[in-house]
Write a protein that holds these residues in place. Structure first.
Motif, PDB file in Angstrom:
ATOM      1  N   HIS A 192       0.169  -7.404   7.127  1.00  0.00           N
ATOM      2  CA  HIS A 192       0.701  -7.313   6.390  1.00  0.00           C
ATOM      3  C   HIS A 192       1.156  -5.896   6.752  1.00  0.00           C
ATOM      4  O   HIS A 192       0.396  -4.891   7.605  1.00  0.00           O
ATOM      5  CB  HIS A 192       0.424  -7.651   4.690  1.00  0.00           C
ATOM      6  CG  HIS A 192      -0.489  -6.551   5.122  1.00  0.00           C
ATOM      7  ND1 HIS A 192      -2.155  -6.292   5.259  1.00  0.00           N
ATOM      8  CD2 HIS A 192      -0.491  -4.784   4.284  1.00  0.00           C
ATOM      9  CE1 HIS A 192      -2.562  -5.333   4.855  1.00  0.00           C
ATOM     10  NE2 HIS A 192      -1.777  -4.240   4.241  1.00  0.00           N
ATOM     11  N   ASP A 194       2.306  -2.456   4.631  1.00  0.00           N
ATOM     12  CA  ASP A 194       2.506  -1.608   3.457  1.00  0.00           C
ATOM     13  C   ASP A 194       3.712  -1.044   2.708  1.00  0.00           C
ATOM     14  O   ASP A 194       3.884   0.065   3.818  1.00  0.00           O
ATOM     15  CB  ASP A 194       1.423  -0.779   2.614  1.00  0.00           C
ATOM     16  CG  ASP A 194       0.149  -1.527   3.255  1.00  0.00           C
ATOM     17  OD1 ASP A 194       0.297  -2.295   2.474  1.00  0.00           O
ATOM     18  OD2 ASP A 194      -0.550  -1.512   3.834  1.00  0.00           O
ATOM     19  N   HIS A 248      -0.588  -4.474  10.126  1.00  0.00           N
ATOM     20  CA  HIS A 248      -2.244  -4.526  10.419  1.00  0.00           C
ATOM     21  C   HIS A 248      -3.207  -5.707   9.910  1.00  0.00           C
ATOM     22  O   HIS A 248      -2.412  -6.093   8.443  1.00  0.00           O
ATOM     23  CB  HIS A 248      -2.217  -3.082   9.917  1.00  0.00           C
ATOM     24  CG  HIS A 248      -2.136  -2.328   8.823  1.00  0.00           C
ATOM     25  ND1 HIS A 248      -0.940  -2.277   8.102  1.00  0.00           N
ATOM     26  CD2 HIS A 248      -3.049  -2.694   7.441  1.00  0.00           C
ATOM     27  CE1 HIS A 248      -0.735  -2.080   7.449  1.00  0.00           C
ATOM     28  NE2 HIS A 248      -1.836  -2.103   6.710  1.00  0.00           N
TER      29      HIS A 248
HETATM   30 FE   LIG Z   1      -2.563  -2.027   4.202  1.00  0.00          FE
END
Ligand SMILES: [Fe+2]
Ligand SMILES: O=C(O)CCC(=O)C(=O)O
Length: 308
Positions: A192, A194, A248
């Protein structure tokens, strides 16, 4: 591609070859640069469970500019202090837990007391804690923060990350949201980015305790190749600058070979980080087959007072 590397490291049969996993216990200077000259060492914050900055080992990855790695800067007492915080204090109100949605805890109960109270309910409940959120609560569905879903950040968590930011020369970092992920030995965290924070220029601090992770970090798209690295107990990575929005995830948790929470250290600083021995006995059994990752973010732009 990120997905292919994730699948490769996740596999148990056949076992992946770990020779390409970046291991900062044994830094390869073709892959990393020494970041220590760039640290600001104004005071040592013994009370946060950290060793003096002059003793830290800090690296930046050459092919991932902005990804900074601090090799376990915590003392043995510091590790125990933070592990107990994550398990005993951060797993209850006002913080939000994945368990809230399942109605498994009554109003007067909390995860720590039930799990370590020797009941059948406790044994069943222990592995069910998967995440806790703090400050602006991460919304797992919409990925949007909201002014109506916000509680206070734990003071020592804010102090720790502000101190890290200041030492790495990031100006005015404010801890405004955090997620703690609680991993069992068979847990993974899918790839994903962030990107929920309004301010993605601010660094993200990710602190690991317990068993070792293989951490995978790719590029800005899923198609880019990924690098794998070991994250061991106490290790901190900072996703800053161009690395802040990279894909990551965690394809695998590995049993640790050595347990830094058991190291015998001279000059340990227990007078500032207090915890009690009976809590540590409980936390130690938990961490022997679990990993905890605490990641802390700034949400708002400098000077911005709210999301409204
Ligand atoms: Fe993350
Ligand atoms: O567990 C980790 O090391 C990573 C956690 C993470 O990426 C997240 O919670 O956003």
């Amino acid at each position: 591609m990120f997905k292919d590397s994730f699948k490769y490291y996740k596999s148990r049969k056949p076992c992946p070859d770990l020779k390409d996993v970046i291991d900062l216990n044994n830094p390869d200077y073709n892959k990393v640069t020494d970041f220590r000259k760039r640290l600001l060492d104004e005071q040592c914050e013994y009370e946060l469970g950290l060793r003096p900055v002059k003793d830290w080992e800090v690296f930046e990855l050459r092919n991932i500019p902005g990804l900074i790695f601090i090799k376990n800067p915590f003392t043995t007492y510091g590790q125990r202090y933070w592990i107990i915080k994550c398990l005993k204090e951060y797993s209850r109100e006002p913080h939000k837990l994945n368990l809230d949605a399942h109605n498994v805890l009554n109003k007067d109960e909390n995860w720590w007391d039930i799990c370590f109270g020797n009941s059948d309910k406790g044994k069943e409940l222990l592995p069910k804690l998967r995440w806790a959120t703090f400050g602006y609560h991460h919304n797992w569905d919409t990925k949007l923060y909201s002014e109506t879903s916000r509680t206070k950040m734990p003071t020592e968590m804010s102090l720790l990350t502000s101190f890290l930011a200041q030492t790495l020369d990031f100006k005015d970092f404010k801890a405004e949201a955090a997620i703690i992920n609680y991993y069992r030995m068979n847990s993974t965290l899918a790839g994903h980015t962030d990107h929920s924070e309004v301010n993605v220029e601010a660094p993200l601090f990710s602190i690991s305790f317990g068993q070792t992770a293989i951490f995978l970090i790719g590029g800005l798209t899923q198609e880019d190749a990924a690098n794998a690295m070991f994250l061991r107990s106490g290790d901190i990575i900072v996703m800053s600058g161009k690395s802040r929005l990279r894909y990551h995830g965690v394809p695998k948790i590995l049993p640790t070979i050595d347990a830094p929470w058991d190291d015998i250290e001279m000059n340990d600083n227990n007078q500032h980080c207090t915890w009690n021995e009976s809590d540590w006995i409980k936390a130690k059994t938990y961490i022997s087959e679990a990993r905890i990752n605490m990641n802390v973010r700034q949400v708002l732009k400098p000077g911005q007072l709210s999301l409204l």
